[in-house]
Scaffold this motif. Structure first.
Motif, PDB file in Angstrom:
ATOM      1  N   PRO A 108       0.848  -1.191   0.000  1.00  0.00           N
ATOM      2  CA  PRO A 108       0.000   0.000   0.000  1.00  0.00           C
ATOM      3  C   PRO A 108       0.881   1.238   0.000  1.00  0.00           C
ATOM      4  N   ARG A 109       0.530   2.176  -0.810  1.00  0.00           N
ATOM      5  CA  ARG A 109       1.369   3.351  -0.955  1.00  0.00           C
ATOM      6  C   ARG A 109       0.526   4.614  -0.853  1.00  0.00           C
ATOM      7  N   THR A 140      -0.849  -6.534   6.437  1.00  0.00           N
ATOM      8  CA  THR A 140      -2.120  -7.180   6.126  1.00  0.00           C
ATOM      9  C   THR A 140      -2.197  -7.563   4.650  1.00  0.00           C
ATOM     10  N   ALA A 141      -1.802  -6.658   3.765  1.00  0.00           N
ATOM     11  CA  ALA A 141      -1.817  -6.949   2.330  1.00  0.00           C
ATOM     12  C   ALA A 141      -0.901  -8.122   2.008  1.00  0.00           C
ATOM     13  N   LEU A 192      -9.296  -4.611  -9.972  1.00  0.00           N
ATOM     14  CA  LEU A 192      -9.645  -4.667  -8.561  1.00  0.00           C
ATOM     15  C   LEU A 192      -8.670  -3.752  -7.839  1.00  0.00           C
ATOM     16  N   LEU A 193      -9.198  -2.807  -7.084  1.00  0.00           N
ATOM     17  CA  LEU A 193      -8.371  -1.810  -6.419  1.00  0.00           C
ATOM     18  C   LEU A 193      -8.741  -1.758  -4.943  1.00  0.00           C
ATOM     19  N   PRO A 208      -3.548  -3.793  -6.938  1.00  0.00           N
ATOM     20  CA  PRO A 208      -3.105  -2.483  -6.433  1.00  0.00           C
ATOM     21  C   PRO A 208      -3.878  -2.068  -5.183  1.00  0.00           C
ATOM     22  N   CYS A 209      -3.137  -1.593  -4.202  1.00  0.00           N
ATOM     23  CA  CYS A 209      -3.729  -1.103  -2.955  1.00  0.00           C
ATOM     24  C   CYS A 209      -3.103   0.239  -2.605  1.00  0.00           C
ATOM     25  N   TRP A 210      -3.925   1.117  -2.086  1.00  0.00           N
ATOM     26  CA  TRP A 210      -3.461   2.430  -1.630  1.00  0.00           C
ATOM     27  C   TRP A 210      -3.669   2.524  -0.132  1.00  0.00           C
TER      28      TRP A 210
END
Length: 132
Positions: free
Chosen positions: A4-5, A67-68, A52-53, A76-78
């Motif tokens: 996550p960024r 967690t990711a 999927l985001l 992709p995760c933010w």
């Protein structure tokens, strides 16, 4: 696993694709229970016009990363800020709870909110069918 960024979350990058945006909190059992379904959706549609985001809300960046990685969130995760709720994404989407799931069609129109399980698959498949 994605990290996550803190960067700009721009759906315009996914224009022309059907999207699912999941706002999640790292500490929630119901949130993590949904991750396997999301993973199957991601794997099934990875080569389609689909994205999927994930948006991690309400917890530290470190916990979001852990967690990711632990749950193999390979999409992709933010990271949207800590427990103060000060991130820009959660307020913009008026997210009141986690997980909050948005199904967005290829034109950028939200077609479903809080769709889960088989209903999520159905909503995404319908949006993909109309995107052709």
């Amino acid at each position: 696993a994605p990290v996550p960024r803190c960067c700009t979350f721009e759906l315009v990058r996914y224009c022309g694709r059907v999207g699912v945006v999941v706002c999640w909190g790292a500490g929630g059992g119901p949130v993590m229970a949904q991750v396997p379904t999301e993973g199957k959706l991601h794997a099934r549609l990875n080569d389609k016009r689909f994205a999927l985001l994930g948006v991690s809300c309400g917890y530290s960046r470190e916990l979001a990363k852990e967690t990711a990685k632990k749950h193999r969130m390979e999409w992709p995760c933010w990271w949207d800020g800590d427990e103060t709720g000060s991130g820009p994404i959660q307020p913009d989407y008026d997210t009141q709870h986690w997980p909050t799931v948005f199904v967005i069609d290829a034109l950028g129109i939200i077609r479903g909110i809080d769709v889960h399980g088989a209903d999520l698959d159905k909503a995404v498949d319908e949006a993909l069918a109309t995107a052709k």
